[in-house]
Structures are given as C-alpha cells and as structure tokens.
Design an enzyme around this catalytic site. Sequence first.
Site, PDB file in Angstrom:
ATOM      1  N   HIS A 188      43.654  37.463  36.283  1.00  0.00           N
ATOM      2  CA  HIS A 188      43.670  36.006  36.174  1.00  0.00           C
ATOM      3  C   HIS A 188      45.065  35.478  35.909  1.00  0.00           C
ATOM      4  CE1 HIS A 188      39.327  36.421  36.075  1.00  0.00           C
ATOM      5  NE2 HIS A 188      39.397  35.267  36.686  1.00  0.00           N
ATOM      6  N   GLU A 429      29.208  36.604  43.806  1.00  0.00           N
ATOM      7  CA  GLU A 429      30.291  37.534  43.465  1.00  0.00           C
ATOM      8  C   GLU A 429      29.757  38.877  42.986  1.00  0.00           C
ATOM      9  OE1 GLU A 429      32.826  35.691  40.503  1.00  0.00           O
ATOM     10  OE2 GLU A 429      31.117  34.845  39.438  1.00  0.00           O
ATOM     11  N   ASP A 453      35.703  39.121  42.361  1.00  0.00           N
ATOM     12  CA  ASP A 453      34.718  39.979  41.701  1.00  0.00           C
ATOM     13  C   ASP A 453      33.846  40.719  42.712  1.00  0.00           C
ATOM     14  OD1 ASP A 453      35.102  39.928  38.884  1.00  0.00           O
ATOM     15  OD2 ASP A 453      34.557  37.812  38.917  1.00  0.00           O
ATOM     16  N   CYS A 500      35.791  30.888  47.308  1.00  0.00           N
ATOM     17  CA  CYS A 500      36.756  30.390  46.324  1.00  0.00           C
ATOM     18  C   CYS A 500      37.561  31.535  45.709  1.00  0.00           C
ATOM     19  CB  CYS A 500      36.083  29.551  45.250  1.00  0.00           C
ATOM     20  SG  CYS A 500      34.889  30.462  44.282  1.00  0.00           S
TER      21      CYS A 500
END
Length: 543
Positions: A188, A429, A453, A500
């Site tokens: 992240h 995901e 993910d 996304c």
Amino acid sequence: MWKLSGKAVYKGIVMGPVAVLKKDGQQVKRIKITDAEAELARLQKAGEKAQSQLQKLYDKAVKEVGEASAAIFEVHQMMLEDEDYLDAIHNMIRTEMVNAEYAAAVTGDNFSEMFAGMDDDYMKARAADVLDISNRLVRNLMGQEEIDFASMEPSVIVADDLSPSETVQMDKEKILAFVTVHGSTNSHTAILARMMNIPALIGVPVNLDEIQTGMKAVVNGFKGEVIFEPSEELCQEAERQICEEKEKLQLLQSLKGKENRTLDGHTIHIFANIGSVSDVGYVLENDAGGIGLFRSEFLYLGRDDFPSEEEQFTAYKQVVQTMAGKKVIIRTLDIGADKKVDYFNLGNEDNPAMGYRAIRICLKQPDIFKTQLRALLRAAVFGNLSIMYPMITSVEEVRKIYGIVEEVKKELEAAGIPYKTPEQGIMIETPASVMISDELAELVDFFSIGTNDLTQYTLAIDRQNEKLDDFYNPHHKAILRMIEMVTQNAHKAGKWAGICGELGADPELTETFVRMGIDELSVAPSMILKLRKTVREMRVAEE
Ligand code: PEP
Ligand code: MG
C-alpha cells in the site's frame, strides 16, 4: 557521487535534497559503561529535549486538529515524568552499568508488555504510547533528528521501509520522491506513492548511515536508479529530462474534457482511486470521470482512536460535494493485513493477509461498521455516492451486510436523520468471489475487481513479500480469465464491472480490458489521461 539501483513503483524524475528517515525500533546496542552519573545526565538531557519536542507537537496539533486530538502529546509528556517508568530506567543504568539507550529501550518494552496485558482498554492503549516515548528518548540519546515536515523543503525521503500509516501522515507537498531499502511493489505504500504522483524506488541497497539529510539526489524512476551527490553534468541532464517529462504531461492536458471513446465508438469510464479527501484535487486536475475507489481505511490510519461518525460524515460529504454529481465509490474500511492500527487491537497473526481484515472485522464488530455506514448513508444525500464492500467470499456475507444496512436505516429513520440508500457493490478480490460471481451479480449493483489481492490469493503469493516480487505476475492467464469471467457474469445480470486494482492502470492491458467489455477502470489520478490516450487510439474490433 554514487549510484544505486532499485525497483521503480512510480516512474518520474526529480532532483532535490535528501531527508533521511531513521525509524524507531532501530538496533539499540547494550554497552557497558563506567560512569553511571554521566549516563543519567545524558538521559536527563534527552528527556528535556523530548518534553520540548512534545510541546511543539502539541501546539501544532491544537492549531491543526483541535485540542481533543492534540491531548495525546500531553499524555506523552506526563508519561515521560512518570516516576515508576523513570525509576526503572535509572535503576537499570545504576545496577547493570549499561548505556541509557539500552535501559530506555528495555524499560519501554517491559512497560509496553505490562500495559498490553491489562484488562482495561484505556490502559491497553497506553502500550503503544510508552513505546513511542521510549523510542523518542532513544532517538534523542542517539542524536537522531526527527524530520520536521513543517519546516522542511521538498525532499527525497530515504528510509529503511515505510508503512502505510507513516506514509499517509507525511505532508505530500514536502515529498519529492521515496527511496527505501525494503518494501514490495504491491504494498500500500507503493500504491500511495503512485496516487501522490511521487517517484518511488524500493529495494535500494542504501546504507542509511552513509546518507545525510541535506545531501543532493536525483531519483530516476524510469531507470530505477538514485544518484547521491550527482556531478554538475548529471544535474544538467536530470534538469533536461525533468523539462521533457513536463512537456509530455502538458501534451496529455489537451485530452482533458475529451471522451474515453475508441476509434470505433466504444466508451468506457476512467475513474480515480483516492485515499483521502485531499486527493480529490488530483482527481479534478486529471479530469477523472468519477472516483472508483476511495480507500476509506486511510481515515483510520495514523491516529489513536476511531474516527467518529461526524468526522467520517464530513469527509465523505466533502468528497461527494466536490465531485458535484460524479460517481464516488467509497469502500468500507479495509483494515488488517499491512494496514495496522493499534486501537483496533487486532493482535498478532501468523498470516495477516488471510486473517482478520476488512469485511470480516465489520461483520464481527458491527458497531465499528455501523458508525461508518451511518456516515456513508448520511453523506449519500449530498451527491452521487456508492458503497463498496471489500474481501467478499460468499453470498451469505453480502446478505449479512444488507441486514446491517437495514438496521442502520431504521435507526436513522427513528432519529429523524436524513439519509439515502446508495448503490451497493462489492470488490471481487478473492478467487471464491470470482467462482460465484454469477450468484453475487444477482445480489449487488456492481463489481469492482481488486487485482492486487486477487493476484495474491490466486497465485498464493504474499503481496508484501519483496522476495516474491518476481513471481507476482498479475498478467497470469488465470487472472485475465478471471477478469473476463467476472465481467461476463456481471453483464448477464445487467450489472457493470470495473477494475480498481493496480492492473487497471497497466497500459499494456488497456486494449485487452476494453475488448473484454470492462465498463470502468479506476486508477491513480496520474494515469487517467494516459489511459484516455490509449483508448482514443484503439479499435475494439481487432484489425
Ligand atoms: C485490490 O486488492 O486490488 C484493491 C484495490 O484493494 P487494496 O489494494 O486496497 O487491497
Ligand atoms: Mg484489496
């Protein structure tokens, strides 16, 4: 001058001064001393410095976030004067004849463990604080300066590693680039760097003791290299490249206001991913059609307590109002895995990515979930808001979520508080959600595929593990087939599907995704115009 290479997670080129970020948890050595009084005097001085640092932090926080949130620095000041804590450090220095750094670090660990084991939630939360003040003492004893973002000029941040909560707390205006020794391209922190348009290199074998704050550096994300103390010639070359990049970006500006339409007339939505209210500026600047992923968990990071309903409501309302009728998809909190927050008391897990995270926390601790849902439903009155739920694996989870949403609606109704029921979609995901996407499509308004993910769980590769970066292949046939299957299942039920995850921004795949029938790509704001260019130059019908 010396050059080091690493992996670029965001391409770009910058030049500027370095700011070295040395972190807590640094190796503190146990050193035998001969003069305990001199060591106690060092400790005393470090303590005084810590008091004045905390006072400055308190004053700044009062101005910026108000007295209630600033109070934590007062608590730290009081803890620094706590007799039991200080006695324990003094005692260790005197009886074991060890250096003050070691005594402060060990005492910090001992007290933190003691607090963590208490029943009282307030005392439990002090475990992180006592570690924080001990680390501050150790830093002061070692003569390490903290980066003062307020007075710092825009700099290249060089660090061992950065966590999402550290990154999110930094003043973005002051960061030219990130250079870190560790970190994975799918973390992240890397995602945040892309979001902030900040060139970032990871896996750079830099010795932090050899680098000083203030040194000059050129970070070249295209070549994946950083040059410290560059020669005059290299500086000129870097300046030339920086100008060239600016010109390319300016050319893309001509695409603002244009449609994402292929040469043969097929249009798709290109939306933006954001992590905070302040990112909306980048969204507008890059002419995004909407926000396809607002990672709301960033509102929960870098703080000592849950954001209140009011605080969340204000943030969501501000985003939907600023987007003025354009779609804003807010994902409910995806805390857990690498996004650690002390006050959630999640505890240690052997396998956090497969652990207690995201919707699992929300379903197990509905009070936390309901606060966020109330804020979202209230903010929906002010614009085009949709809710998206992360980490879904079953139809039952969606049904449970809907049950909780109904409860929240009844509560708001009873209290006479205005709200709107927004569109509700889910992230795809997990491989489980792909395999049952036909059933899920009947239940939800849309799908958004989280390829970060999905790749991690499909290929059985921890996205945080830098050793596995070479194996992490989101172009794997399995992933591309899954995306196609999910899109087809969405369409059969009359719903839309987007991407996304970071793969959505991969220009090599834009044509493939458009041909698959993907309805939306939600990407870092800096990628929007680049993707628009690709879409406008392609045909769906292959020649
Ligand atoms: C994803 O997993 O692809 C995603 C968009 O969510 P995050 O990266 O925040 O886990
Ligand atoms: Mg995810």
